[in-house]
Design an enzyme around this catalytic site. Structure first.
Site, PDB file in Angstrom:
ATOM      1  N   ASP A 129       0.843  -1.194   0.000  1.00 51.78           N
ATOM      2  CA  ASP A 129       0.000   0.000   0.000  1.00 51.78           C
ATOM      3  C   ASP A 129       0.877   1.242   0.000  1.00 51.78           C
ATOM      4  O   ASP A 129       1.754   1.385   0.850  1.00 51.78           O
ATOM      5  CB  ASP A 129      -0.917  -0.008   1.227  1.00 51.78           C
ATOM      6  CG  ASP A 129      -2.049   0.998   1.099  1.00 51.78           C
ATOM      7  OD1 ASP A 129      -2.436   1.332  -0.045  1.00 51.78           O
ATOM      8  OD2 ASP A 129      -2.553   1.451   2.141  1.00 51.78           O
ATOM      9  N   HIS A 136      -3.891  13.977   0.912  1.00 56.89           N
ATOM     10  CA  HIS A 136      -4.133  13.066   2.043  1.00 56.89           C
ATOM     11  C   HIS A 136      -2.957  13.112   3.024  1.00 56.89           C
ATOM     12  O   HIS A 136      -3.157  13.245   4.236  1.00 56.89           O
ATOM     13  CB  HIS A 136      -4.350  11.638   1.537  1.00 56.89           C
ATOM     14  CG  HIS A 136      -4.421  10.613   2.632  1.00 56.89           C
ATOM     15  ND1 HIS A 136      -5.477  10.539   3.509  1.00 56.89           N
ATOM     16  CD2 HIS A 136      -3.565   9.620   2.996  1.00 56.89           C
ATOM     17  CE1 HIS A 136      -5.262   9.553   4.369  1.00 56.89           C
ATOM     18  NE2 HIS A 136      -4.117   8.978   4.090  1.00 56.89           N
ATOM     19  N   GLU A 202     -10.548   3.796   3.704  1.00 57.43           N
ATOM     20  CA  GLU A 202      -9.650   4.594   2.864  1.00 57.43           C
ATOM     21  C   GLU A 202     -10.015   4.338   1.414  1.00 57.43           C
ATOM     22  O   GLU A 202     -10.025   3.189   0.954  1.00 57.43           O
ATOM     23  CB  GLU A 202      -8.182   4.222   3.132  1.00 57.43           C
ATOM     24  CG  GLU A 202      -7.704   4.686   4.497  1.00 57.43           C
ATOM     25  CD  GLU A 202      -6.189   4.607   4.679  1.00 57.43           C
ATOM     26  OE1 GLU A 202      -5.537   3.763   4.028  1.00 57.43           O
ATOM     27  OE2 GLU A 202      -5.656   5.400   5.481  1.00 57.43           O
ATOM     28  N   GLU A 204      -9.218   4.037  -2.186  1.00 55.81           N
ATOM     29  CA  GLU A 204      -7.996   3.819  -2.969  1.00 55.81           C
ATOM     30  C   GLU A 204      -8.332   3.095  -4.267  1.00 55.81           C
ATOM     31  O   GLU A 204      -9.415   2.526  -4.415  1.00 55.81           O
ATOM     32  CB  GLU A 204      -6.991   2.960  -2.170  1.00 55.81           C
ATOM     33  CG  GLU A 204      -6.708   3.496  -0.774  1.00 55.81           C
ATOM     34  CD  GLU A 204      -5.467   2.895  -0.127  1.00 55.81           C
ATOM     35  OE1 GLU A 204      -4.698   2.195  -0.823  1.00 55.81           O
ATOM     36  OE2 GLU A 204      -5.265   3.136   1.077  1.00 55.81           O
ATOM     37  N   ASP A 236      -9.196   0.320   1.926  1.00 55.26           N
ATOM     38  CA  ASP A 236      -8.153  -0.102   2.858  1.00 55.26           C
ATOM     39  C   ASP A 236      -8.574   0.286   4.278  1.00 55.26           C
ATOM     40  O   ASP A 236      -8.191   1.334   4.792  1.00 55.26           O
ATOM     41  CB  ASP A 236      -6.829   0.579   2.455  1.00 55.26           C
ATOM     42  CG  ASP A 236      -5.678   0.104   3.310  1.00 55.26           C
ATOM     43  OD1 ASP A 236      -5.663  -1.078   3.681  1.00 55.26           O
ATOM     44  OD2 ASP A 236      -4.786   0.928   3.611  1.00 55.26           O
ATOM     45  N   ARG A 240      -8.023   3.868  13.307  1.00 57.76           N
ATOM     46  CA  ARG A 240      -7.165   5.042  13.555  1.00 57.76           C
ATOM     47  C   ARG A 240      -6.600   5.092  14.964  1.00 57.76           C
ATOM     48  O   ARG A 240      -5.480   5.589  15.167  1.00 57.76           O
ATOM     49  CB  ARG A 240      -7.956   6.334  13.291  1.00 57.76           C
ATOM     50  CG  ARG A 240      -8.488   6.488  11.886  1.00 57.76           C
ATOM     51  CD  ARG A 240      -7.380   6.508  10.860  1.00 57.76           C
ATOM     52  NE  ARG A 240      -7.916   6.638   9.518  1.00 57.76           N
ATOM     53  CZ  ARG A 240      -7.200   6.425   8.414  1.00 57.76           C
ATOM     54  NH1 ARG A 240      -5.927   6.064   8.507  1.00 57.76           N
ATOM     55  NH2 ARG A 240      -7.748   6.564   7.235  1.00 57.76           N
ATOM     56  N   GLN A 243      -3.813   2.593  15.104  1.00 55.20           N
ATOM     57  CA  GLN A 243      -2.725   3.129  14.281  1.00 55.20           C
ATOM     58  C   GLN A 243      -1.923   4.195  15.033  1.00 55.20           C
ATOM     59  O   GLN A 243      -0.702   4.193  15.017  1.00 55.20           O
ATOM     60  CB  GLN A 243      -3.329   3.732  13.002  1.00 55.20           C
ATOM     61  CG  GLN A 243      -2.304   4.218  11.981  1.00 55.20           C
ATOM     62  CD  GLN A 243      -2.979   4.755  10.709  1.00 55.20           C
ATOM     63  OE1 GLN A 243      -4.200   4.728  10.581  1.00 55.20           O
ATOM     64  NE2 GLN A 243      -2.172   5.235   9.778  1.00 55.20           N
ATOM     65  N   LYS A 256      -4.207  -2.044  10.103  1.00 52.37           N
ATOM     66  CA  LYS A 256      -4.572  -2.224   8.697  1.00 52.37           C
ATOM     67  C   LYS A 256      -4.645  -3.686   8.288  1.00 52.37           C
ATOM     68  O   LYS A 256      -4.958  -3.962   7.136  1.00 52.37           O
ATOM     69  CB  LYS A 256      -3.511  -1.555   7.824  1.00 52.37           C
ATOM     70  CG  LYS A 256      -3.201  -0.129   8.200  1.00 52.37           C
ATOM     71  CD  LYS A 256      -3.750   0.801   7.192  1.00 52.37           C
ATOM     72  CE  LYS A 256      -3.431   2.238   7.538  1.00 52.37           C
ATOM     73  NZ  LYS A 256      -4.120   3.136   6.628  1.00 52.37           N
ATOM     74  N   THR A 260      -8.933  -5.745   3.895  1.00 48.52           N
ATOM     75  CA  THR A 260      -8.804  -4.811   2.776  1.00 48.52           C
ATOM     76  C   THR A 260      -9.774  -5.302   1.708  1.00 48.52           C
ATOM     77  O   THR A 260      -9.669  -6.450   1.269  1.00 48.52           O
ATOM     78  CB  THR A 260      -7.370  -4.823   2.204  1.00 48.52           C
ATOM     79  OG1 THR A 260      -6.451  -4.539   3.264  1.00 48.52           O
ATOM     80  CG2 THR A 260      -7.206  -3.789   1.104  1.00 48.52           C
ATOM     81  N   GLU A 367     -10.318  12.490   7.548  1.00 47.67           N
ATOM     82  CA  GLU A 367     -10.214  13.813   6.934  1.00 47.67           C
ATOM     83  C   GLU A 367     -11.577  14.498   6.781  1.00 47.67           C
ATOM     84  O   GLU A 367     -11.698  15.694   7.015  1.00 47.67           O
ATOM     85  CB  GLU A 367      -9.575  13.682   5.545  1.00 47.67           C
ATOM     86  CG  GLU A 367      -8.161  13.163   5.562  1.00 47.67           C
ATOM     87  CD  GLU A 367      -7.728  12.677   4.193  1.00 47.67           C
ATOM     88  OE1 GLU A 367      -7.941  11.477   3.900  1.00 47.67           O
ATOM     89  OE2 GLU A 367      -7.210  13.494   3.416  1.00 47.67           O
TER      90      GLU A 367
HETATM   91 MN    MN Z   1      -4.104   2.813   2.800  1.00 49.64          MN
END
Ligand code: MN
Length: 419
Positions: A129, A136, A202, A204, A236, A240, A243, A256, A260, A367
């Protein structure tokens, strides 16, 4: 404009210009996974057609279509794959009677998508990834480190990435269980164990490697796209709070690795060719190994919807575009292999969260709600800072042509409670 005998509406993702590849099961395939292509609301069964000698000149080895995944097909020479798609265009052409006028054959090789179960199309060896959206990376940087240190010093010089987890890549429709783990609040001295409270998506795009490189060699930036089979939508999933506590100094790990999600259809680079466009100007100039003669990207419209138990209709929360990425696919592949690292058939490489400049183009809840400071207001009267149990996240992607779309379908998953 080229048309199929199968009716395709202008907003369908699957006109004859697209012909993406996927793997499916239908009651007629008797429990076996077959390879197919999407056309309008239908799937054309390529395994059946191969077994019945429709492709015996181009691809004589019938096992390629019987393996239950696309890996052998993906690793075929690029010209063979290109000619194969051309052959499919001929078979589906509005003026070709071979399938069109043969009712018995149609019943055996054309199924409604809604009657099929889609399967993970590729046996994925490795998943990488990247982190290639400047907006971002800047947004996350501001939230975690402040405005002055938003972009790390390396970011404009190389496509930052990490090695992800391939075993938990799942097909659209598979539900995702909320992960548990260690988290630590800034105000606490010690971490706690429990369910993640800051579960996020996420937005992607990912791409699958057709054939890779030998260990100890590298793929040159100008040859990189030769190694790409096609693109898919990737969600993904990210925890948070896990993380934030675990990520230093080696990057994301458990935040993560639990899931996915990918969309079922892989759209080929040949189908995306009309939607190529120049990549954003890069300053400072990248080092020579990261500098293609032609650095280009694709104009792919991306949308994210959320559906809650109280919302009947999915609600649009993000509108972004693949072209917003700073680092291109060519640059990611050149960088990945510059050490001699070997990519292999079936590897999945993902772009990183794709955010634009406008606040409604941000590709994650982190975000969109600015770490929960500005909750999203939904038409049901509900608010969301991060994802809740029972929420479904739906991502879709398409290129808008003149009177047609090259689409990716969607990737959709519901969040299940932690147990
Ligand atoms: Mn990602």
């Amino acid at each position: 404009m080229h048309k199929s005998f199968i009716p395709v509406s202008p907003d369908s993702h699957f006109p004859i210009q697209n012909l993406p590849f996927g793997v499916f099961k239908h009651i007629n395939t008797k429990g076996k996974a077959h390879i197919g292509t999407a056309i309008g609301e239908f799937i054309l069964d390529l395994t059946y057609l191969s077994d019945n000698n429709f492709f015996s000149v181009l691809i004589p080895d019938k096992e390629i279509f019987r393996s239950g995944n696309l890996n052998s097909f993906m690793s075929l020479d690029k010209e063979i794959r290109k000619n194969f798609r051309e052959k499919l265009k001929v078979l589906l052409d509005e003026n070709n009677p071979v399938i069109r006028d043969d009712k018995k054959l149609r019943e055996k090789c054309l199924y409604l998508q809604k009657d099929c179960e889609m399967i993970l199309p590729v046996k994925i060896g490795d998943y990488t990834d990247f982190y290639s959206s400047r907006e971002h990376a800047t947004n996350v940087g501001i939230m975690f480190r402040g405005k002055e240190n938003a972009l790390m010093p390396n970011w404009l010089h190389l496509p930052v990435g990490y090695h992800g987890r391939a075993s938990s890549v799942i097909i659209s429709g598979t539900k995702v269980k909320r992960p548990k783990g260690q988290t630590k609040a800034d105000t606490e001295e010690y971490p706690k164990f429990g369910e993640s409270k800051l579960l996020d998506f996420e937005l992607e795009m990912g791409y699958f490697i057709s054939s890779g490189n030998k260990l100890g060699t590298n793929i040159k930036v100008d040859d990189a796209l030769e190694k790409v089979f096609g693109l898919t939508i990737v969600n993904d999933w990210s925890a948070r709070d896990i993380q934030k506590w675990e990520y230093q100094p080696l990057g994301p790990f458990l935040a993560k690795n639990f899931a996915t999600s990918v969309s079922p259809w892989i759209v080929t680079l040949d189908a995306l060719e009309p939607f190529k466009k120049s990549n954003v100007e890069q300053s400072p100039e990248p080092l020579p190994y990261l500098k293609p003669k032609n650095n280009f990207t694709y104009d792919i419209i991306l949308e994210v919807y959320i559906k809650t138990k109280k919302l009947d209709i999915p609600y649009l929360i993000c509108k972004s575009n693949f072209k917003y990425l700073y680092w291109s696919i060519q640059q990611q592949i050149a960088h990945h292999t510059i050490t001699g690292c070997n990519l292999q058939t079936g590897d999945l490489l993902a772009s990183g969260t794709i955010s634009g400049i406008e606040p409604d183009s941000f590709g994650s809840m982190l975000e969109l709600t600015w770490r929960g400071e500005k909750p999203l207001k939904l038409p049901s009267g509900e608010e969301r800072k991060f994802l809740q149990d029972g929420d479904t996240v739906i991502m879709t992607a398409y290129c808008q042509g003149d009177g047609y779309r090259i689409g990716f379908g969607s990737v959709e998953s519901e969040i299940l409670p932690a147990v």
